[in-house]
Design a protein around this motif. Sequence first.
Motif, mmCIF file in Angstrom:
data_model
loop_
_atom_site.group_PDB
_atom_site.id
_atom_site.type_symbol
_atom_site.label_atom_id
_atom_site.label_comp_id
_atom_site.label_asym_id
_atom_site.label_seq_id
_atom_site.Cartn_x
_atom_site.Cartn_y
_atom_site.Cartn_z
ATOM 1 N N HIS A 10 0.861 -1.184 0.000
ATOM 2 C CA HIS A 10 0.000 0.000 0.000
ATOM 3 C C HIS A 10 0.899 1.235 0.000
ATOM 4 C CE1 HIS A 10 -3.682 -2.289 0.540
ATOM 5 N NE2 HIS A 10 -3.066 -2.999 1.472
ATOM 6 N N CYS A 11 1.031 1.851 -1.150
ATOM 7 C CA CYS A 11 1.968 2.964 -1.314
ATOM 8 C C CYS A 11 1.281 4.302 -1.066
ATOM 9 C CB CYS A 11 2.575 2.938 -2.715
ATOM 10 S SG CYS A 11 3.632 1.498 -3.006
ATOM 11 N N THR A 12 1.992 5.187 -0.393
ATOM 12 C CA THR A 12 1.466 6.518 -0.103
ATOM 13 C C THR A 12 2.349 7.630 -0.643
ATOM 14 O OG1 THR A 12 2.564 6.531 2.069
ATOM 15 C CG2 THR A 12 0.299 5.684 1.972
ATOM 16 N N SER A 13 3.449 7.275 -1.288
ATOM 17 C CA SER A 13 4.371 8.293 -1.812
ATOM 18 C C SER A 13 5.135 7.724 -2.992
ATOM 19 C CB SER A 13 5.377 8.721 -0.736
ATOM 20 O OG SER A 13 6.269 7.661 -0.441
ATOM 21 N N ALA A 49 8.301 7.686 -3.200
ATOM 22 C CA ALA A 49 9.405 6.896 -2.639
ATOM 23 C C ALA A 49 8.961 5.459 -2.360
ATOM 24 C CB ALA A 49 9.921 7.555 -1.356
ATOM 25 N N ASP A 50 7.726 5.269 -1.904
ATOM 26 C CA ASP A 50 7.209 3.920 -1.686
ATOM 27 C C ASP A 50 7.201 3.134 -2.988
ATOM 28 O OD1 ASP A 50 6.768 4.696 0.914
ATOM 29 O OD2 ASP A 50 4.576 4.711 0.763
ATOM 30 N N VAL A 51 6.729 3.768 -4.037
ATOM 31 C CA VAL A 51 6.678 3.095 -5.336
ATOM 32 C C VAL A 51 8.084 2.729 -5.800
ATOM 33 C CG1 VAL A 51 6.024 3.349 -7.757
ATOM 34 C CG2 VAL A 51 4.527 4.252 -5.967
ATOM 35 N N GLN A 52 9.016 3.634 -5.640
ATOM 36 C CA GLN A 52 10.386 3.364 -6.053
ATOM 37 C C GLN A 52 10.976 2.178 -5.290
ATOM 38 O OE1 GLN A 52 11.536 7.566 -5.364
ATOM 39 N NE2 GLN A 52 12.408 7.520 -7.424
ATOM 40 N N ARG A 53 10.729 2.104 -3.977
ATOM 41 C CA ARG A 53 11.234 0.973 -3.189
ATOM 42 C C ARG A 53 10.659 -0.341 -3.700
ATOM 43 N NH1 ARG A 53 9.738 4.698 1.298
ATOM 44 N NH2 ARG A 53 11.661 5.736 1.979
ATOM 45 N N CYS A 54 9.361 -0.339 -4.020
ATOM 46 C CA CYS A 54 8.709 -1.567 -4.491
ATOM 47 C C CYS A 54 9.246 -1.994 -5.853
ATOM 48 C CB CYS A 54 7.203 -1.356 -4.559
ATOM 49 S SG CYS A 54 6.412 -1.200 -2.940
ATOM 50 N N VAL A 55 9.439 -1.037 -6.746
ATOM 51 C CA VAL A 55 9.989 -1.362 -8.057
ATOM 52 C C VAL A 55 11.388 -1.946 -7.915
ATOM 53 C CG1 VAL A 55 10.799 -0.382 -10.243
ATOM 54 C CG2 VAL A 55 8.564 0.282 -9.328
ATOM 55 N N GLU A 56 12.189 -1.392 -7.001
ATOM 56 C CA GLU A 56 13.541 -1.910 -6.791
ATOM 57 C C GLU A 56 13.503 -3.364 -6.306
ATOM 58 O OE1 GLU A 56 17.626 -0.835 -4.286
ATOM 59 O OE2 GLU A 56 15.724 0.127 -3.776
ATOM 60 N N VAL A 57 12.605 -3.665 -5.370
ATOM 61 C CA VAL A 57 12.494 -5.025 -4.849
ATOM 62 C C VAL A 57 12.089 -5.988 -5.967
ATOM 63 C CG1 VAL A 57 11.123 -6.527 -3.340
ATOM 64 C CG2 VAL A 57 12.051 -4.373 -2.460
ATOM 65 N N ALA A 58 11.071 -5.609 -6.734
ATOM 66 C CA ALA A 58 10.600 -6.484 -7.809
ATOM 67 C C ALA A 58 11.656 -6.661 -8.893
ATOM 68 C CB ALA A 58 9.319 -5.914 -8.413
ATOM 69 N N ARG A 59 12.338 -5.579 -9.235
ATOM 70 C CA ARG A 59 13.385 -5.668 -10.256
ATOM 71 C C ARG A 59 14.507 -6.594 -9.811
ATOM 72 N NH1 ARG A 59 15.117 -0.648 -10.168
ATOM 73 N NH2 ARG A 59 16.947 -1.118 -8.889
ATOM 74 N N ASN A 60 14.964 -6.423 -8.582
ATOM 75 C CA ASN A 60 16.075 -7.241 -8.098
ATOM 76 C C ASN A 60 15.687 -8.711 -7.925
ATOM 77 O OD1 ASN A 60 17.720 -4.997 -8.060
ATOM 78 N ND2 ASN A 60 17.420 -4.584 -5.866
ATOM 79 N N ALA A 61 14.419 -8.951 -7.585
ATOM 80 C CA ALA A 61 13.958 -10.330 -7.402
ATOM 81 C C ALA A 61 13.502 -10.967 -8.703
ATOM 82 C CB ALA A 61 12.811 -10.357 -6.400
ATOM 83 N N ARG A 62 13.380 -10.151 -9.748
ATOM 84 C CA ARG A 62 12.855 -10.621 -11.037
ATOM 85 C C ARG A 62 11.493 -11.298 -10.860
ATOM 86 N NH1 ARG A 62 18.068 -13.003 -14.390
ATOM 87 N NH2 ARG A 62 19.333 -11.111 -14.263
ATOM 88 N N MET A 63 10.644 -10.624 -10.135
ATOM 89 C CA MET A 63 9.308 -11.153 -9.904
ATOM 90 C C MET A 63 8.288 -10.258 -10.606
ATOM 91 S SD MET A 63 8.700 -10.060 -5.894
ATOM 92 C CE MET A 63 7.366 -11.254 -5.788
ATOM 93 N N GLY A 74 3.445 -12.372 -7.581
ATOM 94 C CA GLY A 74 4.039 -11.081 -7.892
ATOM 95 C C GLY A 74 3.768 -10.057 -6.807
ATOM 96 N N LEU A 75 4.266 -8.853 -7.028
ATOM 97 C CA LEU A 75 4.094 -7.743 -6.106
ATOM 98 C C LEU A 75 3.053 -6.781 -6.658
ATOM 99 C CD1 LEU A 75 4.854 -6.066 -3.619
ATOM 100 C CD2 LEU A 75 6.774 -5.120 -4.951
ATOM 101 N N VAL A 76 1.978 -6.581 -5.912
ATOM 102 C CA VAL A 76 0.955 -5.596 -6.274
ATOM 103 C C VAL A 76 1.317 -4.272 -5.624
ATOM 104 C CG1 VAL A 76 -1.476 -4.962 -6.128
ATOM 105 C CG2 VAL A 76 -0.834 -7.358 -6.473
ATOM 106 N N ILE A 77 1.486 -3.245 -6.435
ATOM 107 C CA ILE A 77 1.732 -1.898 -5.926
ATOM 108 C C ILE A 77 0.394 -1.173 -5.933
ATOM 109 C CG2 ILE A 77 2.944 0.275 -6.325
ATOM 110 C CD1 ILE A 77 5.209 -1.283 -7.563
ATOM 111 N N ASP A 78 -0.234 -1.151 -4.761
ATOM 112 C CA ASP A 78 -1.557 -0.546 -4.640
ATOM 113 C C ASP A 78 -1.412 0.960 -4.460
ATOM 114 O OD1 ASP A 78 -4.629 -1.408 -3.856
ATOM 115 O OD2 ASP A 78 -3.974 0.438 -2.875
ATOM 116 N N LEU A 79 -2.074 1.725 -5.334
ATOM 117 C CA LEU A 79 -1.875 3.165 -5.391
ATOM 118 C C LEU A 79 -3.013 3.968 -4.783
ATOM 119 C CD1 LEU A 79 -0.565 3.258 -9.054
ATOM 120 C CD2 LEU A 79 0.760 3.168 -6.958
ATOM 121 N N ARG A 80 -3.952 3.311 -4.128
ATOM 122 C CA ARG A 80 -5.102 4.045 -3.614
ATOM 123 C C ARG A 80 -4.704 5.111 -2.601
ATOM 124 N NH1 ARG A 80 -9.119 5.797 -5.070
ATOM 125 N NH2 ARG A 80 -10.419 5.446 -3.231
#
Length: 481
Positions: free
Chosen positions: A90-93, A95-109, A129-135
């Motif tokens: 559940h992303c609120t900024s 920076a949250d989205v960037q952290r999630c993208v980094e995790v998914a990219r590095n894990a190749r998920m 997979g990783l759901v990046i919820d933007l609500r």
Amino acid sequence: MTLNRRRLLGAAALGMVATACSPKPKPAGSTETAAPPATATSRAPVPPDWNALRAQLPGGLVLPGDGGYELASQSYNPRFDDHRPAAVAHCTSVADVQRCVEVARNARMPVAARSGGHSYAGYSVPDNGLVIDLRGMAGIQVNGDAAVIGGGARLMEVYAALAGVGRALPAGSCPTVGIGGLTLGGGIGVTARKFGLTCDRLTAAQVVTADGEQRTVDGGDLLWALKGGGGGNFGIVTSFTFATEPAPDITVFSLKYPAGSTADVLGAWQEWVTQQPDELWSNCIVSAGSPPSCRIGGAVVGDENLAKQLLKTLPRASSILIQGKGYLDAMRYFGGCSQRSTAQCRPQVEGGQLPRESFTASSKVLDSAVDPATLVNLLDGRSAMDVLLDSLGGAVGRVKPGDTAFPHRKAIASAQIYSSTSAQDVAEVRDGLPSKFAYVNYIDPAMPDWATAYYGDNLPRLRKVAAKYDPDKVFGFAQAV
């Protein structure tokens, strides 16, 4: 049959990519604030450290086995309740989205953003997979004719906020569709003939690309691709900047016809709608049955007198509704929310009154009129099924097919094929309609030659943009460009 909002709607959307934050200042003349994308890498996957990510997300991270996982992993359509994402963030900024993208990219998920969750194929809740919820990133700011809208915002929220300051944006009908998926796939709506597609009003966007960088984009190949190139393909859009219009008064109309008259009415509607001024948008909904039936609905940007004048050459209907409304009330009407407040036009899981819906859908985009007898024969004897023909033309058709990623500029209508029960019926009707093109916001995993159908001649350029900004295919999914 009961198809609820589908009987009222002319368009819906994907819900795959988006969120909210005001654009940051950028150098004059620049279209991107970040460095160019990195080239493809071959690093070994790094397993995700969920505890570390959880500690970095104020909005929370939900894993299988956590309380609330079943709810957090849902999309709008219960057909995809068997999808089991590895985590929901559940992303609120930004920076949250960037952290999630980094995790998914590095894990190749697999990774996907979710705002409305309306992906017709369930792509916004990827298995494992990783759901990046933007609500949590759904802010709406209006300054003059410009509106900055977070990708997590839903349409009824957008309409209410804009109407509150006398502004309007051409967009879809379903109140819980996310602005992100709608815009990124094009954005067909009830004022499209007058004001264009939603993507046509997009002037800038903030995007987190696969390298984790946030880019402020107001031109160039990436903005071009975001204008109809499909949700989930190029990055996660954290805010959209749109050029809005003064909120107009709108007259809504609905004409119902008896079963057995469908072929004549459909033929007349197709000829009639191509001759109308930009102020009029209309749909013709053909419902399966023995025999099939139909109704004509639509909106006129103008008063009831103009609507009556434009409608008088249609075949005589068995019942007629013509009613003038303010902009917000018209959007509530098309969203099936006429008797509800904006807060009530939210999903039940968020305290609103709108239930989820189970359905299978597909589409075709019609460059020329469909033979009425063909469509009637395709629907004759079936049940629980509608084909919604939504008129295009007008302002939509005055943009060249290559000027944005949305290629269907010369089409007269889109056809949404919608069933609450049968995927096989949907496929048979889809393949029986004589068109090779389709609308990506009604994405269909079984669409023949889907890439050409959705993107036409714009496909090669879209693939180049995707390769440039996501060489490792971080945002890859089954129907990514």
